[in-house]
Design a protein around this motif. Structure first.
Motif, PDB file in Angstrom:
ATOM      1  N   ILE A 225       0.762  -1.213   0.013  1.00  0.00           N
ATOM      2  CA  ILE A 225      -0.079   0.008  -0.031  1.00  0.00           C
ATOM      3  C   ILE A 225       0.911   1.314  -0.038  1.00  0.00           C
ATOM      4  O   ILE A 225       1.923   1.322   0.950  1.00  0.00           O
ATOM      5  CB  ILE A 225      -1.016  -0.036   1.248  1.00  0.00           C
ATOM      6  CG1 ILE A 225      -1.896  -1.099   1.241  1.00  0.00           C
ATOM      7  CG2 ILE A 225      -1.837   1.241   1.341  1.00  0.00           C
ATOM      8  CD1 ILE A 225      -2.874  -1.052   0.387  1.00  0.00           C
ATOM      9  N   ASN A 226       0.501   2.304  -0.976  1.00  0.00           N
ATOM     10  CA  ASN A 226       1.299   3.455  -0.984  1.00  0.00           C
ATOM     11  C   ASN A 226       0.119   4.556  -0.749  1.00  0.00           C
ATOM     12  O   ASN A 226      -0.804   4.634  -1.701  1.00  0.00           O
ATOM     13  CB  ASN A 226       2.063   3.643  -2.205  1.00  0.00           C
ATOM     14  CG  ASN A 226       3.301   2.805  -2.265  1.00  0.00           C
ATOM     15  OD1 ASN A 226       4.250   3.175  -1.088  1.00  0.00           O
ATOM     16  ND2 ASN A 226       3.414   1.873  -2.946  1.00  0.00           N
ATOM     17  N   LEU A 227       0.091   5.527   0.113  1.00  0.00           N
ATOM     18  CA  LEU A 227      -0.977   6.261   0.124  1.00  0.00           C
ATOM     19  C   LEU A 227      -0.447   7.446   1.284  1.00  0.00           C
ATOM     20  O   LEU A 227       0.365   7.134   2.234  1.00  0.00           O
ATOM     21  CB  LEU A 227      -2.124   5.495   0.858  1.00  0.00           C
ATOM     22  CG  LEU A 227      -3.251   6.528   1.144  1.00  0.00           C
ATOM     23  CD1 LEU A 227      -3.988   6.899   0.043  1.00  0.00           C
ATOM     24  CD2 LEU A 227      -4.366   5.736   2.123  1.00  0.00           C
ATOM     25  N   GLU A 228      -0.834   8.731   0.951  1.00  0.00           N
ATOM     26  CA  GLU A 228      -0.606   9.946   1.857  1.00  0.00           C
ATOM     27  C   GLU A 228      -1.882  10.456   2.327  1.00  0.00           C
ATOM     28  O   GLU A 228      -2.751  10.693   1.508  1.00  0.00           O
ATOM     29  CB  GLU A 228       0.166  10.878   1.149  1.00  0.00           C
ATOM     30  CG  GLU A 228       1.727  10.491   0.635  1.00  0.00           C
ATOM     31  CD  GLU A 228       2.695  11.458   0.789  1.00  0.00           C
ATOM     32  OE1 GLU A 228       2.304  12.459   0.506  1.00  0.00           O
ATOM     33  OE2 GLU A 228       4.015  11.272   0.901  1.00  0.00           O
ATOM     34  N   ILE A 229      -1.882  10.639   3.504  1.00  0.00           N
ATOM     35  CA  ILE A 229      -2.996  11.299   3.906  1.00  0.00           C
ATOM     36  C   ILE A 229      -2.701  12.559   4.828  1.00  0.00           C
ATOM     37  O   ILE A 229      -1.946  12.718   5.906  1.00  0.00           O
ATOM     38  CB  ILE A 229      -3.792  10.271   4.976  1.00  0.00           C
ATOM     39  CG1 ILE A 229      -4.078   8.961   4.376  1.00  0.00           C
ATOM     40  CG2 ILE A 229      -5.115  10.940   5.577  1.00  0.00           C
ATOM     41  CD1 ILE A 229      -4.710   8.060   5.362  1.00  0.00           C
ATOM     42  N   LYS A 230      -3.294  13.682   4.148  1.00  0.00           N
ATOM     43  CA  LYS A 230      -2.978  14.940   4.677  1.00  0.00           C
ATOM     44  C   LYS A 230      -3.663  15.097   6.222  1.00  0.00           C
ATOM     45  O   LYS A 230      -4.693  14.651   6.275  1.00  0.00           O
ATOM     46  CB  LYS A 230      -3.355  16.028   3.963  1.00  0.00           C
ATOM     47  CG  LYS A 230      -2.260  16.169   2.602  1.00  0.00           C
ATOM     48  CD  LYS A 230      -2.553  17.443   1.916  1.00  0.00           C
ATOM     49  CE  LYS A 230      -3.805  17.610   0.838  1.00  0.00           C
ATOM     50  NZ  LYS A 230      -3.871  16.526  -0.215  1.00  0.00           N
ATOM     51  N   ASP A 231      -3.176  16.217   6.973  1.00  0.00           N
ATOM     52  CA  ASP A 231      -3.674  16.457   8.201  1.00  0.00           C
ATOM     53  C   ASP A 231      -5.209  16.902   7.947  1.00  0.00           C
ATOM     54  O   ASP A 231      -5.091  17.820   7.056  1.00  0.00           O
ATOM     55  CB  ASP A 231      -3.011  17.239   8.994  1.00  0.00           C
ATOM     56  CG  ASP A 231      -1.638  16.531   9.822  1.00  0.00           C
ATOM     57  OD1 ASP A 231      -1.618  15.480   9.678  1.00  0.00           O
ATOM     58  OD2 ASP A 231      -0.861  17.536  10.042  1.00  0.00           O
ATOM     59  N   GLY A 232      -6.011  16.617   8.593  1.00  0.00           N
ATOM     60  CA  GLY A 232      -7.498  17.188   8.776  1.00  0.00           C
ATOM     61  C   GLY A 232      -8.167  16.446   7.375  1.00  0.00           C
ATOM     62  O   GLY A 232      -9.268  17.127   7.254  1.00  0.00           O
ATOM     63  N   GLU A 233      -7.626  15.526   6.780  1.00  0.00           N
ATOM     64  CA  GLU A 233      -8.204  14.938   5.734  1.00  0.00           C
ATOM     65  C   GLU A 233      -9.405  13.818   6.206  1.00  0.00           C
ATOM     66  O   GLU A 233      -8.923  13.348   7.277  1.00  0.00           O
ATOM     67  CB  GLU A 233      -7.262  14.411   4.821  1.00  0.00           C
ATOM     68  CG  GLU A 233      -7.607  14.954   3.129  1.00  0.00           C
ATOM     69  CD  GLU A 233      -6.641  13.855   2.262  1.00  0.00           C
ATOM     70  OE1 GLU A 233      -7.031  13.884   1.350  1.00  0.00           O
ATOM     71  OE2 GLU A 233      -5.682  13.454   2.647  1.00  0.00           O
ATOM     72  N   LEU A 234     -10.423  13.822   5.432  1.00  0.00           N
ATOM     73  CA  LEU A 234     -11.241  12.573   5.777  1.00  0.00           C
ATOM     74  C   LEU A 234     -11.166  11.533   4.679  1.00  0.00           C
ATOM     75  O   LEU A 234     -11.744  11.784   3.662  1.00  0.00           O
ATOM     76  CB  LEU A 234     -12.974  13.119   6.006  1.00  0.00           C
ATOM     77  CG  LEU A 234     -14.007  12.281   6.707  1.00  0.00           C
ATOM     78  CD1 LEU A 234     -14.708  13.142   7.639  1.00  0.00           C
ATOM     79  CD2 LEU A 234     -14.633  11.636   5.777  1.00  0.00           C
ATOM     80  N   ILE A 235     -10.979  10.551   5.192  1.00  0.00           N
ATOM     81  CA  ILE A 235     -10.756   9.254   4.213  1.00  0.00           C
ATOM     82  C   ILE A 235     -11.614   8.432   4.219  1.00  0.00           C
ATOM     83  O   ILE A 235     -11.775   7.875   5.479  1.00  0.00           O
ATOM     84  CB  ILE A 235      -9.325   8.739   4.183  1.00  0.00           C
ATOM     85  CG1 ILE A 235      -8.413   9.895   4.077  1.00  0.00           C
ATOM     86  CG2 ILE A 235      -9.093   7.768   3.059  1.00  0.00           C
ATOM     87  CD1 ILE A 235      -7.893  10.323   2.421  1.00  0.00           C
ATOM     88  N   VAL A 236     -12.529   7.983   3.115  1.00  0.00           N
ATOM     89  CA  VAL A 236     -13.312   6.894   3.516  1.00  0.00           C
ATOM     90  C   VAL A 236     -12.787   5.501   2.533  1.00  0.00           C
ATOM     91  O   VAL A 236     -12.276   5.689   1.630  1.00  0.00           O
ATOM     92  CB  VAL A 236     -14.761   6.971   2.824  1.00  0.00           C
ATOM     93  CG1 VAL A 236     -15.598   5.986   2.815  1.00  0.00           C
ATOM     94  CG2 VAL A 236     -15.460   8.237   3.538  1.00  0.00           C
ATOM     95  N   LEU A 237     -12.732   4.428   3.391  1.00  0.00           N
ATOM     96  CA  LEU A 237     -12.226   3.359   2.778  1.00  0.00           C
ATOM     97  C   LEU A 237     -13.298   2.262   2.503  1.00  0.00           C
ATOM     98  O   LEU A 237     -14.205   2.020   3.316  1.00  0.00           O
ATOM     99  CB  LEU A 237     -10.975   2.522   3.637  1.00  0.00           C
ATOM    100  CG  LEU A 237     -10.032   3.205   4.100  1.00  0.00           C
ATOM    101  CD1 LEU A 237      -9.503   2.509   5.333  1.00  0.00           C
ATOM    102  CD2 LEU A 237      -8.767   3.394   2.982  1.00  0.00           C
ATOM    103  N   THR A 238     -13.393   1.735   1.353  1.00  0.00           N
ATOM    104  CA  THR A 238     -14.489   0.651   1.195  1.00  0.00           C
ATOM    105  C   THR A 238     -13.940  -0.379   0.060  1.00  0.00           C
ATOM    106  O   THR A 238     -12.852  -0.449  -0.136  1.00  0.00           O
ATOM    107  CB  THR A 238     -15.492   1.410   0.469  1.00  0.00           C
ATOM    108  OG1 THR A 238     -16.878   0.764   0.546  1.00  0.00           O
ATOM    109  CG2 THR A 238     -15.428   1.926  -1.032  1.00  0.00           C
ATOM    110  N   GLY A 239     -14.680  -1.243   0.144  1.00  0.00           N
ATOM    111  CA  GLY A 239     -14.386  -2.390  -0.658  1.00  0.00           C
ATOM    112  C   GLY A 239     -15.512  -3.599  -0.091  1.00  0.00           C
ATOM    113  O   GLY A 239     -16.025  -3.589   0.905  1.00  0.00           O
ATOM    114  N   GLU A 240     -15.203  -4.740  -0.725  1.00  0.00           N
ATOM    115  CA  GLU A 240     -16.139  -6.040  -0.380  1.00  0.00           C
ATOM    116  C   GLU A 240     -15.614  -6.491   1.014  1.00  0.00           C
ATOM    117  O   GLU A 240     -14.666  -6.050   1.383  1.00  0.00           O
ATOM    118  CB  GLU A 240     -15.843  -7.165  -1.474  1.00  0.00           C
ATOM    119  CG  GLU A 240     -16.335  -6.827  -2.755  1.00  0.00           C
ATOM    120  CD  GLU A 240     -15.852  -7.708  -3.773  1.00  0.00           C
ATOM    121  OE1 GLU A 240     -15.609  -9.126  -3.416  1.00  0.00           O
ATOM    122  OE2 GLU A 240     -15.956  -7.594  -4.947  1.00  0.00           O
ATOM    123  N   SER A 241     -16.571  -7.266   1.717  1.00  0.00           N
ATOM    124  CA  SER A 241     -15.979  -7.710   2.772  1.00  0.00           C
ATOM    125  C   SER A 241     -14.657  -8.864   2.480  1.00  0.00           C
ATOM    126  O   SER A 241     -14.663  -9.200   1.765  1.00  0.00           O
ATOM    127  CB  SER A 241     -17.193  -8.794   3.268  1.00  0.00           C
ATOM    128  OG  SER A 241     -18.360  -8.678   2.845  1.00  0.00           O
TER     129      SER A 241
END
Lengths: 233, 466
Positions: B24-40
């Motif tokens: 996994i490569n991902l950057e999340i900025k301060d104050g960001e709202l990230i939704v992760l979704t996908g099958e069970s």
């Protein structure tokens, strides 16, 4: 109204049980028993549990009024009933109500706070605290499992009792262990650990009433152990 | 800032690839709202576990790569250390409370880090106001509804003033009103500038809040949508087997009853404590030979209603007629089958196949039972786990096994309590199809649900409990 300290409750519970269950019932132990009997009553009235208080009072009234007749010459059947009921009530009820009062009025955090003030290590305190929470949980789970078994027609009739036991125990153990597992994970993210200091918002401490109650209990225990209260001593 | 660089996680003792994360490569900025979704089973929960440290500290496995939070690699840090910075809300409201009363629970985390009691009390008041928890203070956990418990869970996190909040499917046990409240809480956090990461399969309530939507498939990031592109992606989500972003509305369905048979509830009155009625129904008609949805807010007695209808609960006043004839509790108990909301309590045997067979009618031969059971399992996509122990399955699979065994029972009236709560799009469609099949067989199905998409898919009428 200041709450009774959990340590007081615990001490009272021990004292009441020791004296009432294993002590003599004559001589100076008559007033001592009356005082120890009155303690749970007083505490319950303070919590405004009027119904329980009344029932408790009536049960002991029955004992104190009728206990004397067991020494007199009365027919066998009423004698057995009388011996059995008065004995059971006078020896067990006060301790039982004290335990009930303690469980009902102590929050987990008060309990933990009190235990830590007594310098009992966390490895002992935490499992006890979790136990408080698990009794109602197991009750909830058991209710659900019973319903589901009824629904699916898995009953006692016509089945190997061992199978039935398996049908009950497997889901109960699975679901309780799953809850325990998730609960552990959740508690860990809330920084719970066995080492490290905790602070407490629970206000516990001894009030004048606590002191009075403890004096009563100490007197009871003193008489019990040193003035020959133990049966057979 | 949080950054994942080449992060992989493989669970120990995991036979399948479920839940693992690959590179996994991902950057999340301060104050960001990230939704992760996908099958069970796609790994979105693992994502949250890496952030709060439960993986690899509690859920063991091998981890590689770097996960930086504010310039520090957090992999290998203890959970309680991370707990000062990262707040966690979990899926199951029943199992995330250490305490029995709400006040202790709210203060619990702060007490654990030995915060000054005065400061804790100050923060409790602040959080109570901010998240509107006033009526929940000083209560027993065991008397709260799922939605209320989840709000307390959010509150106990907020007391810590965390920089980052991770939520793992927080809405899965909530009704729409409770979801609205949850949404308010998340919005408050966003406005306070906290970084919020939510793993969810129900997406509609996050549409206006999300800065980014990340779709995870088989442990990798399959797709990333920015805030601007979120408006028109429902078709794409559907193709990937995911729930839509638009809030589904119930299509107007006529509550008219076409079939001759019907259930008349003349009076049904049930109370838990002999004082207040938990359920009071009068003069209600339930249509038969079709699929009927029962909706209503939490606490209106939907689950209680199902339990009374199938005869598990004994109602104080109980007068129900089936096609004009008195239909008492015993008869109902024989005709109805209820699938409970919590699936962990209703699976009893040693294999999934047995689970179906045990409830089948005694008139069919053993061989026929096996074939029939296998057929049902196939329709639910469960054939490959037919010999597994039910308790070893995932939550969603257990739910399908429970539903499959209700169908195997062959009873005429099936009641289901929130059957789609743990289902992704694919399985929800499977269930809809199956209910259509049951209807054609002339069976009657009542589903308590707040899954409007599911209602639109397969229900013939809707009854609202007030």
């Amino acid at each position: 109204m200041k709450k009774t300290d959990p340590r007081t409750k615990l001490f009272l519970l021990i004292a009441i049980n020791v004296v009432m269950m294993t002590g003599k019932i004559t001589g100076i132990f008559v007033p001592i028993r009356i005082i120890l009997t009155l303690i749970p009553l007083l505490l319950m009235i303070r919590e405004k549990w009027y119904r329980s208080s009344l029932l408790y009072f009536l049960a002991y009234l029955y004992v104190f009024l009728l206990e004397g007749y067991t020494l007199q010459d009365i027919p066998k059947v009423p004698l057995i009933i009388l011996l059995f009921t008065t004995g059971l009530i006078s020896r067990f009820l006060a301790g039982l109500m004290m335990a009930y009062y303690m469980m009902k009025t102590t929050t987990v955090s008060e309990f933990v706070t009190a235990m830590e003030r007594m310098h009992i290590p966390k490895v002992v305190v935490i499992p006890f605290a979790v136990m408080f929470r698990f009794f109602p949980t197991i009750k909830e789970e058991w209710q659900d499992i019973k319903n589901a078994m009824k629904m699916r027609g898995i009953g006692l009739a016509g089945r190997n009792p061992l199978d039935v036991l398996e049908y009950v125990m497997v889901p109960i153990l699975m679901s309780v262990s799953r809850i325990a597992d998730e609960l552990t994970a959740a508690s860990m993210t809330k920084c719970l650990s066995v080492d490290g200091k905790r602070s407490h918002i629970a206000c516990i401490g001894f009030s004048a009433l606590d002191v009075l109650l403890i004096i009563c209990a100490v007197l009871g225990l003193f008489a019990h152990f040193f003035v020959g209260g133990i049966i057979g001593a | 800032m949080i950054s994942f660089s080449n992060v992989s996680f493989y669970y120990k003792n995991n036979l399948t690839d479920k839940g693992n994360l690959n590179n996994i490569n991902l950057e999340i900025k301060d104050g960001e709202l990230i939704v992760l979704t996908g099958e069970s089973g796609c790994g979105k929960t693992t994502f949250t576990r890496l952030l709060n440290g439960l993986a690899p500290n509690y859920y063991h496995g091998t981890v590689s790569g770097k996960l930086m939070m504010d310039g520090e690699n957090i992999i290998g840090k203890s959970v309680s250390e991370l707990g000062r910075k990262v707040g966690s809300v979990f899926q199951n409201p029943r199992s995330q409370f250490f305490n029995v009363d709400t006040d202790s629970e709210l203060a619990f985390a702060a007490e654990n880090i030995a915060m000054d009691p005065k400061e804790i009390l100050k923060r409790l008041d602040e959080v109570t106001n901010m998240l509107d928890l006033k009526e929940l203070r000083g209560r027993s956990i065991f008397e709260l509804s799922g939605g209320e418990k989840q709000r307390i869970a959010c509150g106990s996190v907020a007391v810590m003033h965390p920089k980052v909040v991770v939520l793992d499917e927080p809405s899965s046990n909530l009704d729409s009103a409770s979801i609205d409240k949850l949404k308010n809480v998340i919005e408050t956090w966003k406005n306070l500038g906290k970084t919020v990461i939510i793993a969810e399969h129900r997406l509609y309530y996050l549409k206006d809040l999300a800065d980014r939507l990340i779709v995870i498939k088989d442990g990798t990031i399959a797709k990333e949508y920015s805030k601007e592109t979120l408006a028109n992606i429902d078709d794409q989500l559907k193709d990937m087997g995911l729930r839509p972003l638009c809030e589904p509305k119930i299509k107007t369905i006529s509550a008219e009853c076409n079939s001759r048979d019907q259930i008349n509830i003349e009076e049904l009155d049930y109370s838990y404590d002999r004082k207040t009625s938990a359920l009071l129904l009068k003069e209600t008609v339930l249509p038969m030979n079709q699929v009927t949805a029962i909706v209503g807010q939490n606490g209106t007695g939907k689950s209680t209603f199902l339990k009374c209808l199938c005869g598990i609960y004994k109602a104080k006043k109980d007068k129900i007629l089936l096609s004009g004839r008195v239909w008492d509790r015993k008869l109902r108990n024989k005709a109805c089958y209820l699938v409970f909301q919590d699936v962990n309590h209703q699976l009893f045997t040693e294999s999934v196949l047995d689970e179906l067979i045990i409830g089948m009618s005694k008139d069919i031969s053993e061989n026929e039972k096996r074939t029939e059971a296998s057929n049902i399992l196939e329709r639910f996509g469960l054939l490959d786990v037919a010999d597994n122990h039910p308790m070893a399955l995932s939550g969603g699979q257990k739910q399908r096994v429970a539903i499959a065994s209700s169908i195997a029972s062959g009873r005429d009236i099936l009641l289901m309590d929130e059957p789609t709560s743990g289902m992704d799009e694919l399985n929800m469609m499977r269930l809809s199809k199956e209910l259509g099949r049951l209807k054609e067989m002339g069976k009657t199905v009542y589903v308590v649900t707040h899954d409007y998409e599911f209602i639109n898919e397969c229900c013939d009428s809707v009854i609202r409990l007030e």
